[in-house]
Design an enzyme around this catalytic site. Structure first.
Site, PDB file in Angstrom:
ATOM      1  CB  THR A 118       2.694 -11.345   4.282  1.00  0.00           C
ATOM      2  OG1 THR A 118       2.297 -10.188   3.561  1.00  0.00           O
ATOM      3  CG2 THR A 118       1.480 -12.049   4.854  1.00  0.00           C
ATOM      4  CB  THR A 138       6.576 -12.378  -4.289  1.00  0.00           C
ATOM      5  OG1 THR A 138       7.305 -11.524  -5.177  1.00  0.00           O
ATOM      6  CG2 THR A 138       7.489 -13.494  -3.886  1.00  0.00           C
ATOM      7  CG  ASP A 140       9.382  -8.851  -7.183  1.00  0.00           C
ATOM      8  OD1 ASP A 140       8.639  -8.625  -8.157  1.00  0.00           O
ATOM      9  OD2 ASP A 140       9.768  -7.960  -6.411  1.00  0.00           O
ATOM     10  CD  GLU A 235      10.241  -2.681  -9.070  1.00  0.00           C
ATOM     11  OE1 GLU A 235       9.436  -1.774  -9.306  1.00  0.00           O
ATOM     12  OE2 GLU A 235       9.983  -3.652  -8.321  1.00  0.00           O
ATOM     13  CD  GLN A 288       6.217  -6.139 -14.885  1.00  0.00           C
ATOM     14  OE1 GLN A 288       7.251  -6.770 -14.779  1.00  0.00           O
ATOM     15  NE2 GLN A 288       6.154  -4.865 -14.552  1.00  0.00           N
TER      16      GLN A 288
HETATM   17  O1  F6P Z   1       6.906  -7.177  -4.481  1.00  0.00           O
HETATM   18  C1  F6P Z   1       6.311  -7.223  -5.690  1.00  0.00           C
HETATM   19  C2  F6P Z   1       6.332  -5.882  -6.366  1.00  0.00           C
HETATM   20  O2  F6P Z   1       5.707  -6.102  -7.577  1.00  0.00           O
HETATM   21  C3  F6P Z   1       7.712  -5.235  -6.551  1.00  0.00           C
HETATM   22  O3  F6P Z   1       8.399  -5.708  -7.653  1.00  0.00           O
HETATM   23  C4  F6P Z   1       7.359  -3.780  -6.661  1.00  0.00           C
HETATM   24  O4  F6P Z   1       8.423  -2.963  -6.243  1.00  0.00           O
HETATM   25  C5  F6P Z   1       6.211  -3.666  -5.729  1.00  0.00           C
HETATM   26  O5  F6P Z   1       5.569  -4.912  -5.683  1.00  0.00           O
HETATM   27  C6  F6P Z   1       5.223  -2.583  -6.105  1.00  0.00           C
HETATM   28  O6  F6P Z   1       4.214  -2.560  -5.183  1.00  0.00           O
HETATM   29  P1  F6P Z   1       3.031  -1.507  -5.095  1.00  0.00           P
HETATM   30  O7  F6P Z   1       1.785  -2.284  -5.368  1.00  0.00           O
HETATM   31  O8  F6P Z   1       3.064  -0.982  -3.712  1.00  0.00           O
HETATM   32  O9  F6P Z   1       3.241  -0.439  -6.126  1.00  0.00           O
END
Ligand code: F6P
Length: 362
Positions: A118, A138, A140, A235, A288
């Protein structure tokens, strides 16, 4: 002087977005400014215009709510947008259309709340002449130029609670419990929640792991009397001799990015094959990202919202709000995007984890 400002939330949602929206609306309204909320991220100004006015009443009661009242999307990227022509899909830069639509809504500035994707779009629009302010978001925590993003603290709390719960069942059954958590490029969630939740093994994208070492650590713990083990896997973690595990590939997904997922089960199968222990897997996934933000994220989101409005008042466009130490400051969006804030494999946090006896895959 009265102004009209617009706000949108882009990318994956996270706890604290509503605190930001509320902070922007309350502080802008106090200055006598109008606030327009653009719905569903950039999607709300790409094809049509989906905008609604926000005021103190419409943001009442949202501080404690997860998600974003504006909606979001991690697909509508105006720099690479699917346009159908002669029965074929072409991926085009539709920034001009976005600017044209934005000008139609009559706002003087745009506050873009989002992660790396974004903010890259925000920077591009700024270079094209739009008055943009960025707010980093985020779970993350992988954005550079801020010590921490809001949403991350809540996510670490959710994972830590899950680890506490998994401890008791793992202990009762003498099992290895493998817990897959979010963290595409950065292993912050795995590392900090793993430390907080007393994990025995933490696997991160920044440290390619050796399954031989992981199994040896679990066996050693068992020999010492530890009848169970908790393994936290981001992941995006991958074996030194392998690759990340992808659930939905780039070309197959309806969005543009590939969807990670499955490393938890992969690691569980590997552990099952090289130890005598029974193994179970838990994927925490979007749990999460959901639910009520922690007090820390409510406060940080509120402060970011207020600071963004101050930056508009000072005409400091192209800037992004940021937390440095205990202070909310600003930095350029250009500085914040491009490179990510990754865990330093030799940094104090990883070294501390190892000194606590946590195995990090090496
Ligand atoms: O960027 C944040 C995140 O939670 C990542 O850790 C993960 O890969 C992704 O979003 C998952 O996003 P979506 O909502 O498209 O499944």
């Amino acid at each position: 002087m009265s102004k009209t400002v617009a706000i949108l939330t882009g990318g994956g949602d996270c706890p604290g977005l509503n605190a930001v929206i509320r902070g922007v609306v309350r502080s802008a309204n106090q200055k006598g400014w109008r606030v327009l909320g653009i719905e569903d991220g950039f999607d709300g100004i790409i094809e049509g215009i989906k905008v609604r006015e926000l005021n103190r009443k419409s943001v009442s009661g949202i501080l404690q709510r997860g998600g974003t009242i504006l909606g979001t999307s991690n697909r509508g990227n105006p720099l690479n947008y699917p346009v159908e022509k002669d029965g074929e899909i072409h991926w085009l830069d539709v920034s001009d259309k976005v600017i044209e639509n934005f000008n139609q809504i009559g706002a003087e500035a745009l506050i873009a709340v989002g992660g790396d994707g974004t903010l890259k779009i925000a920077q591009h629009l700024y270079e094209l002449g739009l008055n943009v302010i960025g707010i980093p978001k985020t779970i993350d925590n992988d954005l550079k130029s801020t010590d921490v993003t809001f949403g991350y603290n809540t996510a670490v709390g959710v994972v830590t609670e899950a680890l506490d719960r998994l401890h008791t069942t793992a202990e009762s059954h003498h099992r290895v419990m493998v817990v897959e958590v979010m963290g595409r490029n950065a292993g912050w969630i795995a590392l900090e929640s793993g430390i907080a939740g007393g994990a025995d093994v933490i696997l991160l994208p920044e440290i390619p792991y050796s399954i031989g070492h992981v199994c040896a650590a679990i066996d050693k713990r068992r020999e010492r009397g530890g009848k169970f083990s908790i393994v936290v896997v981001a992941e995006g973690a991958f074996p030194a001799d392998g690759e990340v595990v992808v659930k939905v590939g780039k070309g197959e997904s309806k969005g543009e990015v590939e969807r990670l997922g499955g490393i938890g089960q992969y690691v569980a199968d590997q552990i099952s094959a090289c130890t005598a222990m029974e193994v179970r897997t838990v994927v925490l996934g979007h749990l999460q990202r959901g639910g009520s933000p922690s007090p820390f994220d409510r406060i940080l989101g509120s402060r970011f919202g207020v600071k963004a409005v101050d930056l508009i008042e000072q005409g400091q466009f192209g800037e992004m709000v940021s937390l440095r130490g205990r202070a909310v400051i600003s930095t350029t969006i250009a500085d914040a995007v491009g490179a990510l804030n990754l865990v330093d494999p030799e940094g104090e946090l990883v070294v501390a984890a190892e000194k606590l006896g946590i195995m990090v895959g090496r």
